[in-house]
Enzyme design. Structure first.
Site, short mmCIF file in Angstrom:
data_model
loop_
_atom_site.label_atom_id
_atom_site.label_comp_id
_atom_site.label_asym_id
_atom_site.label_seq_id
_atom_site.Cartn_x
_atom_site.Cartn_y
_atom_site.Cartn_z
N HIS A 81 33.08 72.26 8.93
CA HIS A 81 31.84 72.06 9.67
C HIS A 81 30.65 71.83 8.74
O HIS A 81 29.67 71.21 9.16
CB HIS A 81 31.58 73.23 10.61
CG HIS A 81 32.42 73.18 11.85
ND1 HIS A 81 31.95 73.55 13.09
CD2 HIS A 81 33.69 72.77 12.05
CE1 HIS A 81 32.90 73.39 13.99
NE2 HIS A 81 33.98 72.93 13.37
N HIS A 103 44.81 72.23 13.18
CA HIS A 103 44.83 73.13 14.34
C HIS A 103 46.13 73.92 14.41
O HIS A 103 46.28 74.77 15.30
CB HIS A 103 44.63 72.34 15.63
CG HIS A 103 43.20 72.05 15.92
ND1 HIS A 103 42.80 70.94 16.66
CD2 HIS A 103 42.06 72.71 15.59
CE1 HIS A 103 41.48 70.95 16.76
NE2 HIS A 103 41.01 72.00 16.12
N ASP A 105 51.88 74.34 8.93
CA ASP A 105 53.06 73.46 8.95
C ASP A 105 52.80 72.34 9.95
O ASP A 105 51.65 72.12 10.36
CB ASP A 105 54.33 74.26 9.29
CG ASP A 105 54.23 74.99 10.63
OD1 ASP A 105 53.39 74.62 11.47
OD2 ASP A 105 55.00 75.95 10.83
#
EC number: 1.11.1.11
Length: 309
Positions: free
Chosen positions: A69, A198, A238
């Protein structure tokens, strides 16, 4: 986040009071006058302290988000520094921390402020990116080819305007992702590769408006319990993010509109399918994209940067 109060690592005292948000914003930016060799040694020391922080608090996801960010406000169409935004340490200031997209990141800043205090020669801009890359690597991800020497902005007046970071549920997800990431100078491949981060972390509805209050994967933590993760092992880096989005077999795993579109848009899908099938390919492309993101809008001193390898 409960981990804010667990600052147990070498050289730091858990009893030390956390600084207020206002105090954090007033901390002076670091001087860049140190020789490159001394600067590299101090950066290595900060990296070791970040590793200890990660071990004691499992704060990998929020440190990744902090680095992202700070860098993700970059606008390639603005040539003047620091108006262009990017990795310049501006996220330490209250005015930017209060941007809606940065909800909760004050916790990340409070976590790493003792490291900044201990290693005063390391700029905030460098520390944010160092913490982000180290968190990826310590979670099992690829080695990120980082350079350091970023210069900090000096005052909150130099923070970028709100609205440059991606949203989770825009009306046209593919169009929105391209608008935001193309503005930074990133490609479709880099959009998809970076989305793969994510695989770490959770979405908390009280911060973002997305996700469940808790799931079977998050109700017991680690750290503060709750939220909804994209993957079942949300502290392991992963390629499961891509596999889980493609299969959508578990209602306890989060899929945002900007996640789902990676397998719906014809260009994005090429890379999403590739990464779901080949973790090595994902790691290679992710490391390159992360390094590029970490340098966006940065001004380096020395100009060629500082390598720790």
């Amino acid at each position: 986040m409960a981990v804010v109060h667990r600052l147990l690592r070498r050289g730091l005292s858990a009893a030390s009071p956390l600084p207020s948000l206002q105090e954090l914003g007033r901390r002076p930016a670091s001087s860049s006058a140190a020789a490159a060799g001394d600067a590299a040694a101090e950066l290595r020391g900060a990296r070791e302290d970040v590793k200890q922080l990660l071990k004691s608090t499992s704060c990998h996801p929020i440190l990744v988000r902090l680095g992202w960010h700070d860098a993700g406000t970059y606008d390639k169409n603005i040539t003047e520094w620091p108006k262009c935004g990017g990795a310049n340490g501006s996220l330490r200031f209250e005015i930017e921390l209060k941007h809606a997209a940065n909800a909760g990141l004050v916790n990340a800043l409070k976590l790493i402020q003792p490291i900044k205090d201990k290693h005063a020669g390391v700029t905030y801009a460098d520390l944010f990116q160092l913490a982000s890359a180290t968190a990826i690597e310590e979670a099992g991800g690829p080695k990120i080819p980082m350079i350091y020497g970023r210069v900090d902005v000096a005052a909150p007046e130099q923070c970028p305007p709100e609205g440059r970071l991606p949203a989770a549920g825009p009306p046209s997800p593919a169009e929105h992702l391209r608008e935001v990431f193309y503005r930074m100078g990133l490609s479709d491949k880099e959009i998809v590769a970076l989305s793969g981060a994510h695989t770490l972390g959770r979405s908390r509805p009280e911060r973002s408006g997305w996700g469940k209050p808790e799931t079977k994967y998050t109700k017991n933590g680690p750290g503060a319990p709750g939220g909804q993760s994209w993957t079942s092992q949300w502290l392991k880096f992963d390629n499961s993010y891509f596999k889980d989005i493609k299969e959508r077999r578990d209602e306890d795993l989060l899929v945002l509109p900007t996640d789902a579109v990676l397998f719906e848009d014809s260009s994005f899908k090429i890379y999403a399918e590739k990464y779901a099938a080949d973790q090595d390919a994902f790691f290679e492309d992710y490391a390159e994209a992360h390094a590029k993101l970490s340098n966006l809008g940065a001004k380096f001193d020395p100009p060629k940067g500082i390598s720790l390898e």
